[in-house]
Design an enzyme around this catalytic site. Structure first.
Site, PDB file in Angstrom:
ATOM      1  N   SER A 124      53.378  45.330 -18.602  1.00  0.00           N
ATOM      2  CA  SER A 124      52.465  45.764 -17.516  1.00  0.00           C
ATOM      3  C   SER A 124      51.556  46.447 -18.182  1.00  0.00           C
ATOM      4  CB  SER A 124      53.142  46.476 -16.492  1.00  0.00           C
ATOM      5  OG  SER A 124      51.906  47.019 -15.667  1.00  0.00           O
ATOM      6  N   TYR A 148      58.396  53.109 -12.130  1.00  0.00           N
ATOM      7  CA  TYR A 148      58.156  51.455 -12.450  1.00  0.00           C
ATOM      8  C   TYR A 148      57.644  51.595 -13.846  1.00  0.00           C
ATOM      9  CZ  TYR A 148      55.659  47.562 -12.605  1.00  0.00           C
ATOM     10  OH  TYR A 148      55.054  46.180 -13.127  1.00  0.00           O
ATOM     11  N   LYS A 152      59.531  49.800 -17.278  1.00  0.00           N
ATOM     12  CA  LYS A 152      58.538  48.929 -18.276  1.00  0.00           C
ATOM     13  C   LYS A 152      58.579  49.326 -19.828  1.00  0.00           C
ATOM     14  CE  LYS A 152      57.745  45.470 -15.294  1.00  0.00           C
ATOM     15  NZ  LYS A 152      58.527  44.236 -15.344  1.00  0.00           N
TER      16      LYS A 152
HETATM   17  P1  NAD Z   1      57.675  39.642  -7.399  1.00  0.00           P
HETATM   18  O1  NAD Z   1      58.312  40.627  -6.672  1.00  0.00           O
HETATM   19  O2  NAD Z   1      57.011  38.311  -6.611  1.00  0.00           O
HETATM   20  O3  NAD Z   1      58.697  38.759  -8.248  1.00  0.00           O
HETATM   21  C1  NAD Z   1      59.819  39.536  -8.732  1.00  0.00           C
HETATM   22  C2  NAD Z   1      60.972  38.498  -8.376  1.00  0.00           C
HETATM   23  O4  NAD Z   1      62.142  38.939  -9.196  1.00  0.00           O
HETATM   24  C3  NAD Z   1      61.151  38.481  -6.910  1.00  0.00           C
HETATM   25  O5  NAD Z   1      61.308  37.297  -6.464  1.00  0.00           O
HETATM   26  C4  NAD Z   1      62.473  39.236  -6.603  1.00  0.00           C
HETATM   27  O6  NAD Z   1      63.277  38.502  -5.774  1.00  0.00           O
HETATM   28  C5  NAD Z   1      63.168  39.048  -7.988  1.00  0.00           C
HETATM   29  N1  NAD Z   1      64.197  40.292  -8.409  1.00  0.00           N
HETATM   30  C6  NAD Z   1      64.082  41.611  -8.494  1.00  0.00           C
HETATM   31  N2  NAD Z   1      65.095  42.136  -8.936  1.00  0.00           N
HETATM   32  C7  NAD Z   1      66.193  41.070  -9.279  1.00  0.00           C
HETATM   33  C8  NAD Z   1      67.374  41.100  -9.835  1.00  0.00           C
HETATM   34  N3  NAD Z   1      67.949  42.368 -10.022  1.00  0.00           N
HETATM   35  N4  NAD Z   1      68.033  40.128  -9.809  1.00  0.00           N
HETATM   36  C9  NAD Z   1      67.254  38.660  -9.653  1.00  0.00           C
HETATM   37  N5  NAD Z   1      66.237  38.893  -9.216  1.00  0.00           N
HETATM   38  C10 NAD Z   1      65.379  39.681  -8.961  1.00  0.00           C
HETATM   39  O7  NAD Z   1      56.589  40.181  -8.270  1.00  0.00           O
HETATM   40  P2  NAD Z   1      55.719  39.491  -9.249  1.00  0.00           P
HETATM   41  O8  NAD Z   1      54.086  39.972  -9.090  1.00  0.00           O
HETATM   42  O9  NAD Z   1      55.932  37.906  -9.376  1.00  0.00           O
HETATM   43  O10 NAD Z   1      56.009  40.121 -11.028  1.00  0.00           O
HETATM   44  C11 NAD Z   1      56.725  39.593 -11.640  1.00  0.00           C
HETATM   45  C12 NAD Z   1      57.060  40.331 -12.696  1.00  0.00           C
HETATM   46  O11 NAD Z   1      55.644  40.836 -13.550  1.00  0.00           O
HETATM   47  C13 NAD Z   1      57.706  41.886 -12.645  1.00  0.00           C
HETATM   48  O12 NAD Z   1      58.644  42.094 -13.813  1.00  0.00           O
HETATM   49  C14 NAD Z   1      56.516  42.872 -12.535  1.00  0.00           C
HETATM   50  O13 NAD Z   1      57.136  44.101 -12.584  1.00  0.00           O
HETATM   51  C15 NAD Z   1      55.766  42.261 -13.489  1.00  0.00           C
HETATM   52  N6  NAD Z   1      54.163  42.644 -13.367  1.00  0.00           N
HETATM   53  C16 NAD Z   1      53.640  42.267 -12.182  1.00  0.00           C
HETATM   54  C17 NAD Z   1      52.454  42.640 -12.020  1.00  0.00           C
HETATM   55  C18 NAD Z   1      51.512  42.289 -10.710  1.00  0.00           C
HETATM   56  O14 NAD Z   1      50.761  42.761 -10.468  1.00  0.00           O
HETATM   57  N7  NAD Z   1      52.135  41.389  -9.944  1.00  0.00           N
HETATM   58  C19 NAD Z   1      51.648  43.224 -12.883  1.00  0.00           C
HETATM   59  C20 NAD Z   1      52.293  43.700 -14.103  1.00  0.00           C
HETATM   60  C21 NAD Z   1      53.516  43.166 -14.149  1.00  0.00           C
HETATM   61  N1  UFG Z   2      42.623  50.040  -4.378  1.00  0.00           N
HETATM   62  C1  UFG Z   2      41.998  50.413  -3.227  1.00  0.00           C
HETATM   63  N2  UFG Z   2      42.311  50.039  -2.101  1.00  0.00           N
HETATM   64  C2  UFG Z   2      43.493  49.435  -1.720  1.00  0.00           C
HETATM   65  C3  UFG Z   2      44.332  49.060  -3.049  1.00  0.00           C
HETATM   66  C4  UFG Z   2      43.670  49.387  -4.161  1.00  0.00           C
HETATM   67  O1  UFG Z   2      40.785  50.875  -3.328  1.00  0.00           O
HETATM   68  O2  UFG Z   2      44.140  49.287  -0.818  1.00  0.00           O
HETATM   69  C5  UFG Z   2      42.110  50.179  -5.688  1.00  0.00           C
HETATM   70  C6  UFG Z   2      42.980  51.036  -6.769  1.00  0.00           C
HETATM   71  O3  UFG Z   2      42.417  52.287  -6.377  1.00  0.00           O
HETATM   72  C7  UFG Z   2      42.375  50.324  -8.112  1.00  0.00           C
HETATM   73  C8  UFG Z   2      42.328  49.086  -7.792  1.00  0.00           C
HETATM   74  O4  UFG Z   2      41.955  49.076  -6.259  1.00  0.00           O
HETATM   75  O5  UFG Z   2      41.467  51.057  -8.404  1.00  0.00           O
HETATM   76  C9  UFG Z   2      43.315  47.977  -8.076  1.00  0.00           C
HETATM   77  O6  UFG Z   2      44.334  48.585  -7.336  1.00  0.00           O
HETATM   78  P1  UFG Z   2      45.854  47.855  -7.413  1.00  0.00           P
HETATM   79  O7  UFG Z   2      46.905  48.689  -6.610  1.00  0.00           O
HETATM   80  O8  UFG Z   2      45.575  46.332  -6.758  1.00  0.00           O
HETATM   81  O9  UFG Z   2      46.307  47.336  -8.800  1.00  0.00           O
HETATM   82  P2  UFG Z   2      46.613  48.797 -10.004  1.00  0.00           P
HETATM   83  O10 UFG Z   2      45.673  48.539 -11.065  1.00  0.00           O
HETATM   84  O11 UFG Z   2      46.627  50.114  -9.242  1.00  0.00           O
HETATM   85  O12 UFG Z   2      48.288  48.299 -10.102  1.00  0.00           O
HETATM   86  C10 UFG Z   2      48.545  46.889 -10.779  1.00  0.00           C
HETATM   87  C11 UFG Z   2      49.863  46.912 -10.316  1.00  0.00           C
HETATM   88  C12 UFG Z   2      50.986  47.736 -11.057  1.00  0.00           C
HETATM   89  C13 UFG Z   2      50.606  47.232 -12.640  1.00  0.00           C
HETATM   90  C14 UFG Z   2      49.192  47.535 -12.844  1.00  0.00           C
HETATM   91  C15 UFG Z   2      48.723  47.055 -14.172  1.00  0.00           C
HETATM   92  O13 UFG Z   2      50.247  47.101  -8.910  1.00  0.00           O
HETATM   93  O14 UFG Z   2      52.167  47.504 -10.947  1.00  0.00           O
HETATM   94  O15 UFG Z   2      48.154  46.704 -11.799  1.00  0.00           O
HETATM   95  O16 UFG Z   2      49.229  45.854 -14.551  1.00  0.00           O
HETATM   96  F1  UFG Z   2      51.230  47.994 -13.289  1.00  0.00           F
END
Ligand code: NAD
Ligand code: UFG
Length: 336
Positions: A124, A148, A152
């Site tokens: 991330s 979190y 990572k």
């Molecule tokens: P998500 O929660 O929708 O998907 C993650 C999946 O992993 C879920 O289906 C959950 O049930 C499964 N899981 C969690 N722990 C587990 C375990 N111990 N064993 C088996 N399954 C398990 O999240 P996502 O948005 O699809 O994110 C996928 C990956 O990308 C994650 O590692 C997350 O940290 C990373 N990531 C997501 C974002 C974002 O904004 N969505 C940003 C940066 C990184």
């Molecule tokens: N924000 C609002 N109101 C809300 C939610 C968010 O104003 O209700 C703002 C935040 O302050 C930020 C922007 O919208 O400026 C984006 O916020 P998000 O929560 O959508 O995303 P972040 O950038 O804070 O974080 C996300 C994931 C993290 C990940 C990061 C980088 O939640 O897990 O992107 O990949 F690490």
């Protein structure tokens, strides 16, 4: 080629499953469904017309995971499984470290045992902490401000150590910026439980009438309109980057890190206004104080992925808003 997808029932994983199946890969999915619904995989099967094995298991259960490697031919792993809510990680650090770190340690040890040494890992942009400048490239200093993000960062270090110990590993660490959007069909998408933490699902829930007003977290950042700026990337572009990374690993040993972002920053108000325009929904908002731990500006320099993977994001903010809205409006209760 057969790919094990951990976390394949989740938001990004389910989109990766579609992309892999459409590109002729065999796949196996493991997920404990702790943050997802089996319905996502049923819909993936409908969408693609293809079947695949699914194991409802926890990565922490080594015996069950070994059984998967025993049963199935696996050539590489895409490792999406993990817990991802920043606020929850602050409240329950042990839970997050155990799930994300131990899960990865067990996965990589089982991979080694079965001589599977190719992995694409979901990292991330949070590992850049509060960057001193933008755009952010892969050589920027790393830090974390919550458990979190630290999980990572630690997993990235573990993967690098694994490579040092055995140079036959092929590892791609993908640092995602802000994935939004959904599959064009509107059949799969992001399905947050409870109050969404992230901006786009919050906006779509306001649009559908589930929530009254978007709370904008601060308008006093050093940005053009004072609200936070992020690099929003369409989830389909993001998963296409994973296929490119997999192909890269077929040809290259080593451990390599890539930013997956568009390189363009949009503010909170940009996202709200764009969504309004594209979907003709009224999106009331109110500005409140900053969210603790948030940074002002974060967007990628995606040149390395373009150069080495031949990948770049193609979908614009308008398409991201359209697809997020199609998913939300056609599935007001998500997968329930
Ligand atoms: P998500 O929660 O929708 O998907 C993650 C999946 O992993 C879920 O289906 C959950 O049930 C499964 N899981 C969690 N722990 C587990 C375990 N111990 N064993 C088996 N399954 C398990 O999240 P996502 O948005 O699809 O994110 C996928 C990956 O990308 C994650 O590692 C997350 O940290 C990373 N990531 C997501 C974002 C974002 O904004 N969505 C940003 C940066 C990184
Ligand atoms: N924000 C609002 N109101 C809300 C939610 C968010 O104003 O209700 C703002 C935040 O302050 C930020 C922007 O919208 O400026 C984006 O916020 P998000 O929560 O959508 O995303 P972040 O950038 O804070 O974080 C996300 C994931 C993290 C990940 C990061 C980088 O939640 O897990 O992107 O990949 F690490």
């Amino acid at each position: 080629m057969s790919i094990l997808i951990t976390g394949g029932a989740g938001f990004i994983g389910s989109h990766a499953v579609v992309e892999l199946l459409e590109n002729g890969y065999e796949i196996v999915v493991v997920d404990n469904l702790s943050n997802s619904n089996i319905e996502s995989l049923k819909r993936v099967k409908e969408l693609t017309g293809k079947d695949f094995p699914f194991y409802e298991i926890d990565l922490l259960n080594q015996t069950a995971l070994e059984q998967v490697f025993n049963d199935q031919k696996i050539d590489a792993v895409m490792h999406f499984a993990g817990l991802k809510a920043v606020g929850e990680s602050v409240e329950k650090p042990g839970y997050y470290y155990h799930n994300n770190l131990t899960g990865t340690l067990i996965l990589t040890s089982v991979m080694k045992k079965y001589n599977v040494k190719k992995i694409v890992f979901s990292s991330s942009a949070t590992v850049y902490g509060d960057p001193s400048m933008v755009p952010i490239d892969e050589s920027f200093p790393l830090s974390a401000t919550n458990p979190y993000g630290r999980s990572k960062l630690m997993i990235e270090e573990i993967l690098r150590d694994i490579y040092v110990s055995d140079n036959s590993w092929r590892i791609a660490i993908l640092r995602y910026f802000n994935p939004i959007g959904a599959h064009k069909s509107g059949r799969i998408g992001e399905n947050p439980t409870g109050i969404p933490n992230n901006l786009m699902p919050y906006i779509t829930q306001v649009a559908i009438g589930k929530r009254d007003v978007v709370q904008v977290f601060g308008d006093d950042y050093d940005t053009y309109d004072g609200t936070g700026v992020r690099d929003y990337i369409h989830v389909v572009d993001l998963v296409k980057g994973h296929l490119k990374a997999l192909q890269y690993l077929d040809e290259n040993e080593g451990v390599e890190t890539f930013n997956l972002g568009t390189g363009i920053g949009y503010s909170v108000l940009d996202l709200i206004n764009n969504f309004k325009k594209v979907t003709s929904n009224d999106i009331p908002y109110t500005v409140i104080e900053r969210r603790p731990g948030d940074i002002g500006v974060c967007y990628a320099n995606p040149d390395k992925a373009k150069k080495l993977l031949g990948w770049q994001a193609e979908r614009d903010l308008e398409e991201m808003c359209q697809d997020s809205w199609k998913w939300q409006s056609e599935n007001p209760e998500g997968f329930q």
